[in-house]
Motif scaffolding. Structure first.
Motif, PDB file in Angstrom:
ATOM      1  N   ASN A  79     -24.234 -35.054  12.021  1.00 56.04           N
ATOM      2  CA  ASN A  79     -23.880 -36.155  12.918  1.00 56.04           C
ATOM      3  C   ASN A  79     -23.778 -37.488  12.179  1.00 56.04           C
ATOM      4  O   ASN A  79     -22.998 -38.354  12.555  1.00 56.04           O
ATOM      5  CB  ASN A  79     -24.845 -36.228  14.100  1.00 56.04           C
ATOM      6  N   GLU A 131     -19.500 -23.480  12.128  1.00 59.80           N
ATOM      7  CA  GLU A 131     -18.277 -23.831  12.847  1.00 59.80           C
ATOM      8  C   GLU A 131     -18.084 -25.353  12.864  1.00 59.80           C
ATOM      9  O   GLU A 131     -16.990 -25.865  12.619  1.00 59.80           O
ATOM     10  CB  GLU A 131     -18.352 -23.283  14.272  1.00 59.80           C
ATOM     11  N   SER A 132     -19.150 -26.094  13.132  1.00 59.79           N
ATOM     12  CA  SER A 132     -19.069 -27.558  13.140  1.00 59.79           C
ATOM     13  C   SER A 132     -18.779 -28.087  11.747  1.00 59.79           C
ATOM     14  O   SER A 132     -18.001 -29.038  11.586  1.00 59.79           O
ATOM     15  CB  SER A 132     -20.371 -28.168  13.658  1.00 59.79           C
ATOM     16  N   MET A 189     -22.572 -33.092  17.208  1.00 57.66           N
ATOM     17  CA  MET A 189     -22.208 -31.781  16.663  1.00 57.66           C
ATOM     18  C   MET A 189     -23.478 -30.995  16.364  1.00 57.66           C
ATOM     19  O   MET A 189     -24.509 -31.571  16.033  1.00 57.66           O
ATOM     20  CB  MET A 189     -21.394 -31.957  15.378  1.00 57.66           C
ATOM     21  N   THR A 190     -23.372 -29.688  16.477  1.00 58.28           N
ATOM     22  CA  THR A 190     -24.512 -28.851  16.128  1.00 58.28           C
ATOM     23  C   THR A 190     -24.430 -28.510  14.650  1.00 58.28           C
ATOM     24  O   THR A 190     -23.340 -28.420  14.087  1.00 58.28           O
ATOM     25  CB  THR A 190     -24.503 -27.538  16.945  1.00 58.28           C
TER      26      THR A 190
END
Length: 188
Positions: free
Chosen positions: A97, A150-151, A145-146
């Motif tokens: 993040n 994928e992020s 975002m996690t």
């Protein structure tokens, strides 16, 4: 990359002098100015940063030298044939993040700088217009975002897209950095 010109060093130096920006926003603004058509010989970029990020006050010599280094490195990256643009963002070990916020700050800076030099978007190609619309979307991203693969992949793709789009804008609208008096042949 020069340690003096990495995100953490520049951002720490800015905050040390109470400048209300991070390294990403500073570099994004400079990149936007250049991609919007500001001649490299134009020293107004320093005034733009003073006015917008330091309440109009001058910068201490140490900080002005650092910002000049950021500007010169950016000019060099924009003219190199390899099309390498290193966005000044938090490094890959930073939380996702923080990196996402850095990218948002970079894009917001870019759009600000670009807008100062390029008010007539009618003359821009559809590719540039589309890139700027995408930048506007990126600048409004707020979703946290996690920390997952994928992020990470998505953020990496957006960063690459921003680099390519900035270079596209520069190639279309940037004044020739190799010599401000050179005329570029127009391509039809």
């Amino acid at each position: 990359m020069d340690k003096q010109l990495d995100y953490d060093h520049v951002t720490n130096m800015l905050s040390q002098y109470d400048v209300i920006a991070d390294g990403a926003e500073i570099q994004g603004t400079l990149c936007g100015l250049l991609c919007g058509g500001m001649p490299v010989s134009d020293r107004k970029w320093l005034d733009v940063l003073k006015d917008t990020m330091n309440e109009g006050a001058g910068f201490p010599v140490e900080l002005e030298n650092l910002l000049t280094g950021v500007f010169n490195a950016l000019c060099q990256q924009l003219v190199e044939a390899e099309f390498t643009l290193n966005l000044m963002l938090p490094d890959d070990k930073a939380p996702i993040n923080d990196r996402g916020l850095g990218l948002i700050n970079w894009v917001q800076g870019f759009m600000f700088g670009f807008g100062l030099y390029q008010q007539n978007l009618m003359q821009c190609s559809d590719d540039v217009k589309e890139a700027l619309e995408d930048f506007a979307d990126i600048s409004r991203m707020e979703e946290p975002m996690t920390e997952d693969e994928e992020s990470e992949r998505a953020l990496t793709e957006v960063v690459e897209y921003v680099k390519i789009s900035a270079l596209l804008c520069f190639n279309e609208l940037g004044a020739s950095l190799l010599g401000d008096q050179q005329d570029k042949p127009s391509v039809h």
